[in-house]
Scaffold this motif. Sequence first.
Motif: not given
Length: 275
Positions: A177-179, A184-186, A200-202, A216-226
């Motif tokens: 699920a995290m993967s 999705s975040a990417e 995260i909300d999306q 969702a929070t883990w995925a957003v942090d893991a995506v490494g966005a600027d």
Amino acid sequence: MTVGGHASPQPSWVLRHKVLSSAVGAVLLLVVIGAAGAVAGGEQGSGTASTTASSSVEDKVVAPGDEEEAEAVDEEEPEPVDTDGDGVTDEDDYAPRNADIASADDVDTDGDGVADYQDDFPNDPAFTTDGDGDGVADRVDAFPRDARYSVDDDGDGVANAVDAFPADGTRSKITLAMSNALDSAESYLDFQGFSRQGLIDQLSSEYADGYEVANATWAVDAVGADWNRQAVRSARSYLDFQSFSRQGLIDQLSSPYGSQFTVEEATYAVDQVGL
């Protein structure tokens, strides 16, 4: 005496006297025996002299190795030396010029009571043992028998290096699920700019992707966005559709009902677009 008209020869005077005759015979016998003894003695003496001479020559001939051995025997053994006077001869003394050190057991550089040759940290009195040889003392090594790892901040038994959640002792692996949430975040970020909270909300909205908030929070942090860069993207998108004042665009970008960037991120974005 006359025999047949001829006078017969007279026996010698000596022969006519039996006593004298016996004495002369005895003398002659002794002379003969003496002469024979002298000859035999001469031959024996000659042989003895020859043997003596031969032995003398042999005594004077010394084999090559025997000469060195003879010299070694003649040389006196040197007296043992104890330069530092510690009762241990220099030959057996680990430090022959230091009376405080007689063997390797006496060398303890950091003074921790453990000899240097047995101390994995001879210059650090705080530590002595490193069982896995990873350079981290066993006392502070979370994995003292595994040279690959040494840190486990959350104490879950999983090294930080392989722990997906090194600060969360309740989990350490990335679930399916995290993967999926990360994928999705990417994908969202490939099409438009998002703030951290907006993404995260999306992902977690029941009207959107519906992931659990934690995933969702883990995925957003893991995506490494600027996130500053994402704010600039969002600012340009707004300006493509309508006009904004500087403050109006900052408010739109930072509003909890808008893009949800931080004020700092929104201000940076507006500066970058030239407002």
